[in-house]
Design an enzyme around this catalytic site. Structure first.
Site, PDB file in Angstrom:
ATOM      1  N   HIS A 107       0.831  -0.784   0.318  1.00  0.00           N
ATOM      2  CA  HIS A 107      -0.409  -0.656  -0.336  1.00  0.00           C
ATOM      3  C   HIS A 107       1.348   0.818   0.601  1.00  0.00           C
ATOM      4  O   HIS A 107       1.381   1.225  -0.715  1.00  0.00           O
ATOM      5  CB  HIS A 107      -1.067  -0.304   1.280  1.00  0.00           C
ATOM      6  CG  HIS A 107      -1.741   0.894   0.971  1.00  0.00           C
ATOM      7  ND1 HIS A 107      -2.495   1.440   0.003  1.00  0.00           N
ATOM      8  CD2 HIS A 107      -2.929   1.295   2.154  1.00  0.00           C
ATOM      9  CE1 HIS A 107      -3.660   2.517   0.858  1.00  0.00           C
ATOM     10  NE2 HIS A 107      -3.581   2.592   1.856  1.00  0.00           N
ATOM     11  N   ASP A 138       2.569   5.755  -7.166  1.00  0.00           N
ATOM     12  CA  ASP A 138       3.796   4.856  -5.941  1.00  0.00           C
ATOM     13  C   ASP A 138       5.656   5.229  -7.122  1.00  0.00           C
ATOM     14  O   ASP A 138       6.146   4.788  -6.216  1.00  0.00           O
ATOM     15  CB  ASP A 138       3.912   4.124  -4.996  1.00  0.00           C
ATOM     16  CG  ASP A 138       3.212   3.748  -4.317  1.00  0.00           C
ATOM     17  OD1 ASP A 138       3.224   5.644  -3.394  1.00  0.00           O
ATOM     18  OD2 ASP A 138       2.256   3.412  -3.707  1.00  0.00           O
ATOM     19  N   HIS A 185      -2.369  -2.460  -9.819  1.00  0.00           N
ATOM     20  CA  HIS A 185      -4.007  -1.386  -9.034  1.00  0.00           C
ATOM     21  C   HIS A 185      -4.734  -2.526  -8.829  1.00  0.00           C
ATOM     22  O   HIS A 185      -5.539  -2.955 -10.003  1.00  0.00           O
ATOM     23  CB  HIS A 185      -3.749  -0.097  -9.323  1.00  0.00           C
ATOM     24  CG  HIS A 185      -4.404   0.414  -7.821  1.00  0.00           C
ATOM     25  ND1 HIS A 185      -5.484   0.414  -7.578  1.00  0.00           N
ATOM     26  CD2 HIS A 185      -3.159   0.932  -7.644  1.00  0.00           C
ATOM     27  CE1 HIS A 185      -6.113   0.930  -6.861  1.00  0.00           C
ATOM     28  NE2 HIS A 185      -5.243   1.861  -6.254  1.00  0.00           N
TER      29      HIS A 185
END
Ligand code: CMC
Length: 430
Positions: free
Chosen positions: A267, A364, A308
């Site tokens: 995460h 990210d 994702h």
């Protein structure tokens, strides 16, 4: 004709008609489906909530196939271009963009609450110098439950607003002090003349100068990164926030739990993991070898910053971040790891393994490169995620509390253990 679905239970031949609303059937409507009258009734089995809506929410909308992200209806690209973090936080929390007067008042309230209680220093000092700043962050946020016992008054609107001001204002201070602690520098008090992000940079990087002047380009870049991370509907940490909050815990305890979920490498810890991965790869020439390892699933290797649960196309936040990276690098100089990241992306976007699984760069993949170029150690990356996400967590928590359909979260299970049996005295055990 009303939207319904007919289900025939082939065990009994009975037919049931269930309403469909918002493309959803209610799991509780299945309970009437029984083989024998004293059965419990049919349940759904959905590990990891792959296909279960847990709430109704008016905060964030994602279309994962089209790569769309909206906060309260506003596209993330427009907010990243024209808004600032505090305005976006207001939008997420209160549903509308603030008027000039509302914005002024909001900024003032947040600015008034940036100081931390002096005793928090003592808590910080209890940590070893090498404690992960995210461990410090979530501990201090949890400790705020003890500093502000009025936070327990969760059904009092005024109290909720007070905690909202406190939490959003204090998380940058906690994050900055956690960072200063890890490098053995004295804690810096907030400078309320500066913007939300400018002050955060001040608390992180001020040395002996009388007044810290943030670099305007880096201040804006960090603010945009905060906008991009402010909410993301029912992700793991937000679900944790709602779950803890559903037990009517105070918001600080819930945020501490949510931050714990965010700490995980799948995460919010992913940007830290991306940087470690890029370091491990070491050079552009080693990229094909690494991709091969990922595809073989060797040692659980994953291409961090890719994939994702919801986005099955390019994460819209990643597109904005890639643009910001170019701007930041004009000030800081290019991050040498960028070439490796670009090559990874180039190869992955052509490779059938990633294409067929719809694995694209997520938020990210590039954010860590920016943070590193700005002078943050990798351990700070998840903390930088937690600061803006606090706004989203609180909005989601309050929405949950005020939703009359919500109750304490309590999933069911399929029991797979032994059937009932009698206790065996120790001397008779095999
Ligand atoms: N690298 C290689 N293979 C992957 C990756 C990846 N990053 N992500 C998924 N896969 C494969 C996975 O092995 C599986 O393959 P197969 O069908 O052959 O078993 C398939 O793709 C589906 O993966 P999954 O694990 O079922 O997908 P998920 O929806 O449960 O996981 C995820 C989503 C984000 C946890 C996962 O894609 C992942 O681990 N990515 C790397 C970590 C990361 O970047 N996380 C940040 C997420 S965005 C920020 C945030 O919200 O926190």
């Amino acid at each position: 004709m009303a939207d319904t679905i007919s289900i025939v239970d082939n065990r009994t031949g009975k037919k049931y008609e269930l309403p469909i609303q918002d493309g959803t059937i209610r799991a509780m409507d299945l309970r009437q489906i029984k083989e024998k009258p004293d059965d419990f009734g049919l349940m759904t089995y959905d590990p990891a909530f792959m296909n279960t809506a847990n709430c109704r929410s008016a905060i964030t909308y994602i279309d994962g196939d089209k790569g769309i992200l909206l906060y309260r209806g506003y596209p993330i690209e427009q907010l990243a271009e024209d808004s600032n973090f505090l305005e976006t936080a207001y939008l997420i929390l209160f549903g509308e963009l603030p008027t000039a007067a509302q914005q002024q008042n909001w900024n003032r309230e947040i600015t008034l609450h940036t100081m931390l209680h002096e005793n928090i220093k003592k808590l910080m000092e209890g940590f070893q110098y090498d404690a992960h700043p995210m461990a410090i962050f979530l501990s201090i946020v949890g400790a705020m439950s003890g500093f502000y016992p009025d936070a327990k008054d969760i059904f009092n609107k005024e109290s909720r607003l007070k905690q909202t001001h406190r939490a959003i204002a204090k998380v940058p201070s906690i994050a900055a002090w956690a960072f200063r602690h890890s490098i053995g520098r004295p804690y810096v008090y907030p400078d309320n003349d500066l913007s939300f992000t400018g002050n955060f940079l001040n608390m992180l990087f001020k040395m002996t100068e009388l007044k810290y002047q943030p670099n305007a380009v880096l201040e804006r870049a960090l603010d945009v990164l905060f906008i991009l991370h402010a909410d993301h509907e029912q992700n793991c940490s937000t679900t944790t926030m709602r779950t803890i909050g559903s037990a009517h815990a105070d918001p600080y305890s819930s945020i501490a739990g949510a931050a714990g979920a965010l700490y995980g490498p799948l995460h919010g810890g992913a940007n830290e993991a991306v940087l470690r991965m890029l370091h491990e790869i070491g050079s552009v020439s080693k990229v094909p070898e690494f991709i091969k390892k990922v595809k073989s699933g060797e040692a659980g290797n994953r291409l961090m910053g890719f994939g994702h649960r919801v986005y099955k196309s390019y994460d819209p936040r990643a597109k904005v971040i890639k643009r910001i990276a170019d701007i930041v690098f004009t000030v800081t100089g290019k991050n040498p790891l960028l070439e490796i990241a670009l090559e990874l992306e180039r190869i992955a976007l052509q490779d059938d393994y990633f294409v067929s699984r719809k694995l694209y760069p997520n938020v990210d993949f590039y954010s860590g490169l920016i943070y590193q170029a700005m002078g943050f150690p990798v351990e700070m990356f998840p903390v930088l995620f937690a600061i803006p996400r606090t706004a989203g967590w609180i909005a989601q928590w309050e929405e949950m509390l005020l939703d009359p359909e919500q109750k304490i979260a309590r999933p069911r299970q399929i029991y797979t253990g032994p059937v009932q049996r009698d206790y065996v005295p120790r001397e008779k055990r095999a």
